[in-house]
Design an enzyme around this catalytic site. Structure first.
Site, short mmCIF file in Angstrom:
data_model
loop_
_atom_site.label_atom_id
_atom_site.label_comp_id
_atom_site.label_asym_id
_atom_site.label_seq_id
_atom_site.Cartn_x
_atom_site.Cartn_y
_atom_site.Cartn_z
CD GLU A 97 -2.80 -1.21 2.41
OE1 GLU A 97 -2.61 -0.42 3.38
OE2 GLU A 97 -3.79 -1.97 2.31
N GLY B 178 1.05 3.56 2.01
CA GLY B 178 1.56 3.83 3.36
C GLY B 178 2.64 2.87 3.83
CD GLU C 90 6.88 -12.96 -3.70
OE1 GLU C 90 7.27 -11.82 -3.91
OE2 GLU C 90 5.85 -13.23 -3.03
CD GLN D 10 47.31 -11.65 -13.46
OE1 GLN D 10 47.86 -10.66 -12.98
NE2 GLN D 10 47.82 -12.86 -13.36
N GLY E 105 10.18 -8.49 0.02
CA GLY E 105 10.92 -8.34 1.28
C GLY E 105 12.26 -7.69 1.01
C1 LIG Z 1 8.64 -2.67 -9.69
C2 LIG Z 1 7.96 -3.15 -8.45
C3 LIG Z 1 7.04 -4.19 -8.53
C4 LIG Z 1 6.36 -4.60 -7.38
N1 LIG Z 1 5.38 -5.57 -7.48
C5 LIG Z 1 4.58 -5.81 -6.40
C6 LIG Z 1 3.43 -6.66 -6.52
O1 LIG Z 1 3.16 -7.23 -7.57
N2 LIG Z 1 2.63 -6.80 -5.43
C7 LIG Z 1 2.88 -6.19 -4.22
O2 LIG Z 1 2.11 -6.35 -3.29
N3 LIG Z 1 3.97 -5.39 -4.08
C8 LIG Z 1 4.82 -5.18 -5.12
N4 LIG Z 1 5.92 -4.36 -5.00
C9 LIG Z 1 6.15 -3.71 -3.72
C10 LIG Z 1 7.35 -4.23 -2.93
O3 LIG Z 1 7.10 -5.51 -2.44
C11 LIG Z 1 7.61 -3.18 -1.84
O4 LIG Z 1 8.14 -2.04 -2.48
C12 LIG Z 1 8.56 -3.68 -0.76
O5 LIG Z 1 7.96 -4.70 -0.01
C13 LIG Z 1 8.99 -2.55 0.20
O6 LIG Z 1 7.89 -1.84 0.67
P1 LIG Z 1 7.92 -0.22 0.58
O7 LIG Z 1 8.28 0.14 -0.82
O8 LIG Z 1 6.64 0.30 1.11
O9 LIG Z 1 9.12 0.23 1.49
P2 LIG Z 1 9.04 0.53 3.09
O10 LIG Z 1 8.41 -0.61 3.77
O11 LIG Z 1 8.46 1.89 3.27
O12 LIG Z 1 10.59 0.58 3.46
C14 LIG Z 1 11.38 1.75 3.25
C15 LIG Z 1 12.81 1.44 3.76
O13 LIG Z 1 12.76 1.14 5.16
C16 LIG Z 1 13.37 -0.13 5.37
N5 LIG Z 1 12.67 -0.84 6.46
C17 LIG Z 1 11.34 -1.08 6.58
N6 LIG Z 1 11.09 -1.79 7.67
C18 LIG Z 1 12.27 -2.01 8.28
C19 LIG Z 1 12.69 -2.69 9.47
N7 LIG Z 1 11.80 -3.33 10.28
N8 LIG Z 1 14.00 -2.71 9.78
C20 LIG Z 1 14.91 -2.09 8.98
N9 LIG Z 1 14.58 -1.43 7.85
C21 LIG Z 1 13.29 -1.39 7.50
C22 LIG Z 1 13.23 -0.86 4.06
O14 LIG Z 1 14.19 -1.91 3.92
C23 LIG Z 1 13.44 0.26 3.06
O15 LIG Z 1 14.82 0.47 2.89
C24 LIG Z 1 6.64 -4.00 -6.13
C25 LIG Z 1 7.61 -2.97 -6.04
C26 LIG Z 1 8.24 -2.54 -7.18
C27 LIG Z 1 9.23 -1.41 -7.06
#
Ligand SMILES: Cc1cc2nc3c(=O)[nH]c(=O)nc-3n(C[C@H](O)[C@H](O)[C@H](O)COP(=O)(O)OP(=O)(O)OC[C@H]3O[C@@H](n4cnc5c(N)ncnc54)[C@H](O)[C@@H]3O)c2cc1C
Length: 389
Positions: A129, A131, A242, A279, A364
Site C-alpha cells: 500500500e 503507506g 517467492e 589479468q 521483502g
Molecule cells: C517494480 C515493483 C514491482 C512490485 N510488485 C509488487 C506486486 O506485484 N505486489 C505487491 O504487493 N507489491 C509489489 N511491489 C512492492 C514491494 O514488495 C515493496 O516495495 C517492498 O515490499 C517494500 O515496501 P515499501 O516500498 O513500502 O518500502 P518501506 O516498507 O516503506 O521501506 C522503506 C525502507 O525502510 C526499510 N525498512 C522497513 N522496515 C524495516 C525494518 N523493520 N528494519 C529495517 N529497515 C526497514 C526498508 O528496507 C526500506 O529500505 C513492487 C515494487 C516494485 C518497485
C-alpha cells in the site's frame, strides 16, 4: 553441478522452452520494453505451450512437474534479459495463481485457475500500500461485511500487472489490527469502484506496474480466498517459494552478466590485444563466477529441500538476501567490462543492471530479510507453515 539436480528430461525441457522463447519472445523484447507492457497474446501462447503452469496440478491444466522444471523455466526466462517481461508472466502465474491454487475453493479454481493457466484471464497480487509495504500486518485497505458482500475501500501500489490484469488478489483488513485481521479476496477488474494508474520506474520497463484504488467496491463473500483473517499467514507462507525464486533469478541474472562479459572480452581489443588477455579482467570473472557458483549451489539445494516438503522460510530469506545483492554487484562489475558500451541501451548490460536493482526491494527488502533471519537465529523465533505445501 547440474547433474546432481537435473535429469535428462529436465535438460530436454530446457531445450524446448529455450527454443520457444528464442522464437516467440526474444525478437519482441525491445518493442515490449518500449510499450511498457507485454501483449495479452503472449500469455495465451504460454498457456497453449503449458509453460504457464509447469508445477501446477494437471487437473486444472498445469504440467504437474517437479520444482526443478520450474528452476529450468526461471533460468531460461532470465536469459531473455527483460525482468519486465518475466515479471508480467510471473506476477500472474507465480503470485496470483499460486494463491488461487493453494487457497482457492473448487469454484474459484474452476473460474480463475483454469482460465489463468490458459493465459486467458490475467491476475495480479496486491499487498503493498502507499503507506507501507514491508509492514504487511499494518495494511489498511478495509473490507467491511454488508450482508452477502464485502465493501472495500483503500489503495494498493507498485502492483505488477496492476493496470492490465483481469482480477486482483488483494490483501485487505477484515478484522482487528495486526496480522490476525488480514484476509485475501478476489476482486474482478470490472467491479464498479476499481481504478488504476500506471507508474513510471527505473527498470522492469516491459512490466505494467500500477497503483490501484478501491472506492466502495462490492464483492460477494464467495470471493474470500482461503479462511477469513488468515491472509497474513498465507502471504508469509508464499514468501518462502517467492523468495527462493527471487534468489534463483538473482544468481541467473549474475550468470547472464558473466556470460555476456566473457563473450564481449573475446571480441573487444585494447592496446593491440583482446581485453580477455588482461589479468585484472580475467581475475574479476574468476572471482565473480566463483561467488555465483557457490550461491547457485545453495539455491539448488534449497529447491531440493522445498521439493522434499521442508518449510525453508529462514533459508529462503538468506538465499534471497545474498543472491540479489550478488546480482547487483556482478551486473555492475560486468557492465564496467563493456566500457562505454556498457552504458548504451543498444547493448544488454544497461537493462540488466537496472532490472537487477529490484531484487533487493521486492518480496521483502534486504533489511527486512535481515530482521527475519536475525530473529530466527538470535531470538530462536520459529515460523510454522499455515498449511503444508
Ligand atoms: C517494480 C515493483 C514491482 C512490485 N510488485 C509488487 C506486486 O506485484 N505486489 C505487491 O504487493 N507489491 C509489489 N511491489 C512492492 C514491494 O514488495 C515493496 O516495495 C517492498 O515490499 C517494500 O515496501 P515499501 O516500498 O513500502 O518500502 P518501506 O516498507 O516503506 O521501506 C522503506 C525502507 O525502510 C526499510 N525498512 C522497513 N522496515 C524495516 C525494518 N523493520 N528494519 C529495517 N529497515 C526497514 C526498508 O528496507 C526500506 O529500505 C513492487 C515494487 C516494485 C518497485
Amino acid at each position: 553441478m547440474n547433474q546432481y539436480f537435473f535429469t535428462e528430461e529436465h535438460e530436454l525441457f530446457r531445450q524446448s522452452i529455450r527454443a520457444f522463447l528464442d522464437k516467440e519472445v526474444r525478437p519482441n523484447i525491445e518493442q515490449w520494453e518500449a510499450d511498457g507492457q507485454i501483449p495479452r497474446e503472449i500469455y495465451k501462447r504460454f498457456g497453449e505451450m503449458g509453460f504457464m503452469g509447469v508445477t501446477f496440478p494437471e487437473q486444472y491444466g498445469g504440467m504437474g512437474l517437479d520444482a526443478f522444471y520450474a528452476v529450468v523455466y526461471t533460468e531460461e526466462m532470465v536469459r531473455m534479459n527483460s525482468s519486465g517481461f518475466s515479471t508480467s508472466i510471473g506476477a500472474h502465474a507465480g503470485l496470483a495463481l499460486a494463491h488461487m491454487n493453494a487457497e482457492g475453493t473448487e469454484a474459484q479454481k474452476q473460474k480463475y485457475l483454469i482460465a489463468g493457466l490458459k493465459g486467458e484471464l490475467i491476475g495480479c497480487l496486491a499487498i503493498t500500500e502507499p503507506g507501507g509495504g514491508s509492514d504487511v500486518a499494518s495494511l489498511t485497505t478495509k473490507a467491511v461485511r454488508d450482508g452477502d458482500h464485502f465493501v472495500i475501500n483503500g489503495s494498493k501500489t507498485f502492483i505488477s500487472n496492476g493496470v492490465l490484469s483481469d482480477y486482483i488478489v488483494a490483501a485487505v483488513r477484515t478484522g482487528g489490527p495486526g496480522a490476525k485481521g488480514v484476509s485475501m479476496v478476489i476482486i474482478d477488474r470490472d467491479t464498479p469502484g476499481v481504478s488504476a494508474t500506471a507508474l513510471k520506474k527505473l527498470g522492469w520497463h516491459a512490466s505494467d506496474t500500477g497503483e490501484i484504488a478501491f472506492d466502495n467496491v462490492r464483492i460477494p463473500v464467495e470471493n474470500l480466498l482461503g479462511d477469513e483473517n488468515k491472509g497474513f499467514f498465507y502471504i508469509m507462507q508464499h514468501f518462502a517459494s517467492e523468495r527462493l525464486a527471487m534468489a534463483l533469478i538473482g544468481v541467473s541474472q549474475a550468470q547472464l552478466a558473466i556470460d555476456l562479459a566473457i563473450d564481449y572480452m573475446a571480441q573487444r581489443e585494447a592496446f593491440g590485444r583482446p581485453i580477455s588477455k588482461f589479468q585484472v579482467l580475467r581475475h574479476r570473472i574468476a572471482q565473480l563466477s566463483s561467488e555465483v557458483m557457490a550461491n547457485r549451489a545453495f539455491v539448488y539445494t534449497l529447491y531440493r529441500r522445498f521439493e522434499d516438503g521442508d518449510y525453508i522460510i529462514k533459508e529462503a530469506a538468506m538465499a534471497k538476501l545474498v543472491a540479489t545483492q550478488l546480482s547487483d554487484k556482478v551486473c555492475y562489475e560486468c557492465m564496467r567490462i563493456f566500457g562505454g558500451y556498457g552504458y548504451m541501451e543498444s547493448y544488454p548490460m544497461a537493462r540488466l543492471l537496472r532490472d537487477s536493482q529490484l531484487g533487493t526491494i521486492g518480496g521483502g527488502t534486504s533489511e527486512v530479510l535481515c530482521e527475519i533471519i536475525s530473529k530466527m537465529l538470535i531470538d530462536s523465533k520459529a515460523y510454522k507453515a499455515a498449511v503444508p505445501h
